[in-house]
Enzyme design. Structure first.
Site, PDB file in Angstrom:
ATOM      1  CE  LYS A  22      -1.667   1.280   4.136  1.00 38.60           C
ATOM      2  NZ  LYS A  22      -1.254   2.955   4.709  1.00 38.60           N
ATOM      3  CG  ASN A  23       2.299   2.816   3.392  1.00 40.28           C
ATOM      4  OD1 ASN A  23       1.067   3.216   3.314  1.00 40.28           O
ATOM      5  ND2 ASN A  23       2.271   2.533   4.845  1.00 40.28           N
ATOM      6  CB  CYS A 117      -4.669  10.944  11.913  1.00 39.20           C
ATOM      7  SG  CYS A 117      -2.992   9.812  12.199  1.00 39.20           S
ATOM      8  NE  ARG A 122       0.540  10.316  10.398  1.00 39.21           N
ATOM      9  CZ  ARG A 122       0.113   9.025   9.707  1.00 39.21           C
ATOM     10  NH1 ARG A 122      -1.132   8.551   9.803  1.00 39.21           N
ATOM     11  NH2 ARG A 122       0.798   8.727   8.750  1.00 39.21           N
ATOM     12  CG  ASP A 305       3.128   0.997   9.755  1.00 39.77           C
ATOM     13  OD1 ASP A 305       2.637   1.757  10.668  1.00 39.77           O
ATOM     14  OD2 ASP A 305       3.409   1.025   8.516  1.00 39.77           O
ATOM     15  NE  ARG A 397      -7.297   4.625   5.584  1.00 40.36           N
ATOM     16  CZ  ARG A 397      -6.937   5.647   6.111  1.00 40.36           C
ATOM     17  NH1 ARG A 397      -7.535   6.391   7.316  1.00 40.36           N
ATOM     18  NH2 ARG A 397      -5.850   6.411   5.381  1.00 40.36           N
TER      19      ARG A 397
HETATM   20  N1  EPU Z   1       6.816  14.444  11.097  1.00 37.80           N
HETATM   21  C1  EPU Z   1       6.899  15.679  11.364  1.00 37.80           C
HETATM   22  N2  EPU Z   1       6.935  16.674  10.509  1.00 37.80           N
HETATM   23  C2  EPU Z   1       6.756  16.170   9.112  1.00 37.80           C
HETATM   24  C3  EPU Z   1       6.710  14.771   8.986  1.00 37.80           C
HETATM   25  C4  EPU Z   1       6.942  14.092   9.864  1.00 37.80           C
HETATM   26  O1  EPU Z   1       7.024  16.113  12.688  1.00 37.80           O
HETATM   27  O2  EPU Z   1       6.769  16.937   8.297  1.00 37.80           O
HETATM   28  C5  EPU Z   1       6.874  13.202  12.246  1.00 37.80           C
HETATM   29  C6  EPU Z   1       5.469  12.627  12.622  1.00 37.80           C
HETATM   30  O3  EPU Z   1       4.655  13.179  13.111  1.00 37.80           O
HETATM   31  C7  EPU Z   1       5.713  11.339  13.054  1.00 37.80           C
HETATM   32  C8  EPU Z   1       7.311  10.708  12.520  1.00 37.80           C
HETATM   33  O4  EPU Z   1       7.654  12.303  11.864  1.00 37.80           O
HETATM   34  O5  EPU Z   1       5.847  11.356  14.293  1.00 37.80           O
HETATM   35  C9  EPU Z   1       7.352   9.964  11.312  1.00 37.80           C
HETATM   36  O6  EPU Z   1       6.437  10.245  10.456  1.00 37.80           O
HETATM   37  P1  EPU Z   1       6.682  10.098   8.849  1.00 37.80           P
HETATM   38  O7  EPU Z   1       6.435  11.364   8.059  1.00 37.80           O
HETATM   39  O8  EPU Z   1       7.636   8.952   8.604  1.00 37.80           O
HETATM   40  O9  EPU Z   1       4.997   9.100   8.417  1.00 37.80           O
HETATM   41  P2  EPU Z   1       4.197   9.215   7.348  1.00 37.80           P
HETATM   42  O10 EPU Z   1       5.092   9.348   6.292  1.00 37.80           O
HETATM   43  O11 EPU Z   1       3.017  10.179   7.561  1.00 37.80           O
HETATM   44  C10 EPU Z   1       4.436   6.689   6.727  1.00 37.80           C
HETATM   45  C11 EPU Z   1       3.162   5.602   6.580  1.00 37.80           C
HETATM   46  C12 EPU Z   1       2.889   5.184   7.699  1.00 37.80           C
HETATM   47  C13 EPU Z   1       3.908   4.583   8.656  1.00 37.80           C
HETATM   48  C14 EPU Z   1       4.925   5.837   8.663  1.00 37.80           C
HETATM   49  C15 EPU Z   1       6.251   5.278   9.660  1.00 37.80           C
HETATM   50  C16 EPU Z   1       2.724   5.980   4.288  1.00 37.80           C
HETATM   51  C17 EPU Z   1       1.314   6.403   3.331  1.00 37.80           C
HETATM   52  N3  EPU Z   1       2.277   6.109   5.501  1.00 37.80           N
HETATM   53  O12 EPU Z   1       3.603   7.805   7.097  1.00 37.80           O
HETATM   54  O13 EPU Z   1       1.868   4.204   7.657  1.00 37.80           O
HETATM   55  O14 EPU Z   1       3.490   4.260   9.886  1.00 37.80           O
HETATM   56  O15 EPU Z   1       5.208   6.203   7.574  1.00 37.80           O
HETATM   57  O16 EPU Z   1       6.792   4.210   9.025  1.00 37.80           O
HETATM   58  O17 EPU Z   1       3.517   5.785   3.741  1.00 37.80           O
HETATM   59  C18 EPU Z   1       0.272   2.427   7.818  1.00 37.80           C
HETATM   60  O18 EPU Z   1       0.463   1.933   6.568  1.00 37.80           O
HETATM   61  O19 EPU Z   1      -0.703   2.081   8.858  1.00 37.80           O
HETATM   62  C19 EPU Z   1       0.789   3.819   8.345  1.00 37.80           C
HETATM   63  C20 EPU Z   1       0.281   4.355   9.185  1.00 37.80           C
END
Ligand code: EPU
Length: 417
Positions: A22-23, A117, A122, A305, A397
Site C-alpha cells: 500500500k505505502n 489523526c 503528524r 506498523d 484501508r
Molecule cells: N513528522 C513531522 N513533520 C513532518 C513529517 C513527519 O514532525 O513534516 C513526524 C511525524 O509526526 C511522526 C514521524 O515524523 O512522528 C514519522 O512520520 P513519517 O512522516 O515518517 O510518517 P508518514 O510518512 O506520515 C508513513 C506511512 C505510515 C507509517 C509511517 C512510519 C505512508 C502512506 N504512511 O507515514 O503508515 O506508519 O510512515 O513508518 O507511507 C500505515 O500504513 O498504517 C501507516 C500509518
C-alpha cells in the site's frame, strides 16, 4: 457500521498470498503526475486508500482504467487541476503526496492541510521546509497549503527526522529541479526505494537508493513507463504473526523476508522462526513463547506498523514485555481494546508494558486505526468465544479481502454489513 464477527481458537492452515505494498503504491500512483504518457502499474492492491488516491488523480485530470485485478493503466494527457480538495485529503493523509509532483510538473499546487489523526499530530513541516529549500514559496491559510515556484532549483536538504512521505514528496519535487539535490537523513523504507526505482525508470537520476543520503541529479524530461509494485512487508509481518498465533500451519507466499530483518530477529527472541522455504515463508512456533522488549524505529529498525500486532503475541508469552514507540506519540490505542479481550497492558507515555501469559476471551472491541484493527483481528482469531470488531473500515484501508483470505485458511470470520 460494518463489523467483523470472529469465532476464535481454530488452528489455521494453508497458503496466504501477500499483495502489493500500500505505502509504495500511493506515492507511485502520484508520480504519474510527473510526466505525460501511459503507465501500466501491476501488483496494485485493491484497497480503499488506493481508490482514494486514484479519485484524487482523476480529479487532477488523469485517466485511470482497471485492466484486470491488480493491474491499472494511467493516462496522463493533461493535468487540468492543481488543487487537492479537503474532501479527499481528510479521508487520507497520504493525499499530500501529490504536492511534490504537482510542484515539479506544474510549478504550483494547492493541497488541503492534513489534520492530526488517531495515532498522532503528524505535521507536514518537514515536507514544506524541503519544498522551500528547493525554491518554492509556501503559504498556509484557509486550511490549505499553497506552493508556487518559477523554477525549482536543486539544494541540500537536511531532514530532522527520516520522514517516509516527506522523503517521497521531496524526491518527486527534486527529480525535475535544476541541478543537484541531496536529501540527508532520508527515510530508507523499501517503499521509498520502490518509488525511486520507478522514477529512475521514468528517466530520473537518483543514486543512494536505500541509503540515508539520496542524490538527485535534476533532468529536464521524464517519461511514462510500466512498473510492478513490491510486496507489502507489513501485510507479510501481520500474517507471520497470524501463523504463529494459530498453530504455525499458515505459509506466506510472495513475501520478502529481507524487508523484515529486525522483525524476524525479534520473533526469534520470542522463540518463533520464520524462514523462506522455496519462496514461501514457514513459521515454527515453540512450546512456550518468551517475553521480549521492542523499540520501534525508522527502517531498518522495528516497524511501528507491526507493534500493535506483536502485542498480541506478547500477551500470550509468559513474563513481562515492553514496547517503546518512538515514531508516533499516540499509537497505543489498541492496548485498551486488547485489554477488553483479556490482555494486561499498561501504557505510560510512549511505553507499553505487557504482562503476558494471558488467555484471550472474546468481547466487543473497536478498531481505532488500521494496524490497531489488524491486532484485534489477530487477537479475535486466538481468543475463546466470539469477538466482534467495530469500525472495520480502518482495517479495510490496508488489507485486501481480509475476510475472504482468512476464511480460505479455515478461520471462522464473517463481515456483517
Ligand atoms: N513528522 C513531522 N513533520 C513532518 C513529517 C513527519 O514532525 O513534516 C513526524 C511525524 O509526526 C511522526 C514521524 O515524523 O512522528 C514519522 O512520520 P513519517 O512522516 O515518517 O510518517 P508518514 O510518512 O506520515 C508513513 C506511512 C505510515 C507509517 C509511517 C512510519 C505512508 C502512506 N504512511 O507515514 O503508515 O506508519 O510512515 O513508518 O507511507 C500505515 O500504513 O498504517 C501507516 C500509518
Amino acid at each position: 457500521m460494518a463489523k467483523y464477527i470472529i469465532k476464535g481458537g481454530k488452528k489455521l492452515k494453508g497458503i496466504i498470498e501477500i499483495k502489493g505494498a500500500k505505502n509504495a503504491t500511493l506515492p507511485i500512483l502520484a508520480a504519474a503526475l510527473l510526466a505525460e504518457g501511459v503507465y501500466n502499474f501491476s501488483n496494485v492492491p485493491e484497497l480503499k486508500d488506493v481508490e482514494v488516491m486514484m479519485n484524487l488523480l482523476r480529479h487532477l485530470g488523469l485517466k485511470i482504467e482497471k485492466k484486470e485485478p491488480h493491474k491499472y493503466q494511467i493516462t496522463n494527457k493533461e493535468i487540468k487541476n492543481t488543487e487537492a480538495p479537503h474532501e479527499l485529503v481528510k479521508v487520507m493523509r497520504a493525499s499530500f503526496l501529490v504536492m511534490g509532483p504537482l510542484l515539479a510538473s506544474r510549478k504550483k499546487a494547492r493541497v488541503s492541510l492534513p489534520g492530526g489523526c488517531a495515532i498522532g499530530a503528524r505535521p507536514v513541516n518537514f515536507h514544506l521546509n524541503g519544498f522551500e529549500n528547493l525554491g518554492a514559496k509556501i503559504t498556509v491559510g484557509h486550511g490549505f497549503v499553497s506552493a508556487e515556484t518559477k523554477e525549482l532549483i536543486g539544494a541540500e536538504i537536511n531532514l530532522p527526522f527520516p520522514t517516509v512521505t516527506g522523503t517521497e514528496n521531496l524526491v518527486m519535487a527534486a527529480v525535475k529541479a535544476k541541478g543537484k539535490t541531496i536529501i540527508n537523513n532520508a527515510a530508507r523504507e523499501p517503499e521509498v526505494g520502490d518509488l525511486c526505482n520507478l522514477l529512475n525508470k521514468m528517466g530520473a537520476k537518483i543514486t543512494g537508493i536505500d541509503a540515508d543520503r539520496l542524490k538527485i541529479e535534476g533532468v529536464k524530461e521524464l517519461h511514462a513507463c510500466d512498473y510492478k509494485i513490491i510486496p507489502d512487508r507489513i501485510e507479510a509481518g501481520t500474517f507471520i504473526i497470524l501463523s504463529a498465533l494459530t498453530g504455525g500451519g499458515v505459509e506466506i507466499k510472495n513475501a520478502r523476508l529481507d524487508y523484515l530483518i529486525s522483525f524476524v530477529k525479534k520473533l526469534k527472541e520470542m522463540g518463533i522462526t520464520a524462514v523462506d522455504v522455496g519462496g514461501n515463508i514457514n513459521v515454527k512456533i515453540p512450546e512456550k513463547l518468551k517475553a521480549i522488549n521492542v523499540m520501534t524505529a525508522p527502517y531498518p529498525g522495528f516497524p511501528t506498523d507491526l507493534q500493535a500486532q506483536l502485542m498480541v503475541l506478547m500477551s500470550l508469552a509468559r513474563g513481562e514485555s515492553v514496547v517503546e514507540e518512538i515514531i508516533f506519540e499516540n499509537r497505543f490505542m489498541h492496548a485498551r481494546e486488547l485489554n477488553r479481550l483479556g490482555a494486561n497492558i499498561s501504557v505510560s507515555g510512549r511505553k507499553a508494558t505487557i504482562q503476558g501469559g494471558r488467555k484471550l476471551i472474546g468481547a466487543q472491541v473497536t478498531a481505532t486505526d488500521l494496524r490497531a484493527g489488524a491486532a484485534l483481528v489477530l487477537a479475535g482469531l486466538t481468543a475463546k468465544n466470539t469477538t466482534i470488531i467495530n469500525e472495520i473500515e480502518h482495517i479495510e484501508r490496508g488489507y485486501e479481502d481480509l475476510v475472504g483470505r482468512l476464511q480460505g485458511l479455515g478461520a471462522d470470520i464473517k463481515k456483517q454489513p
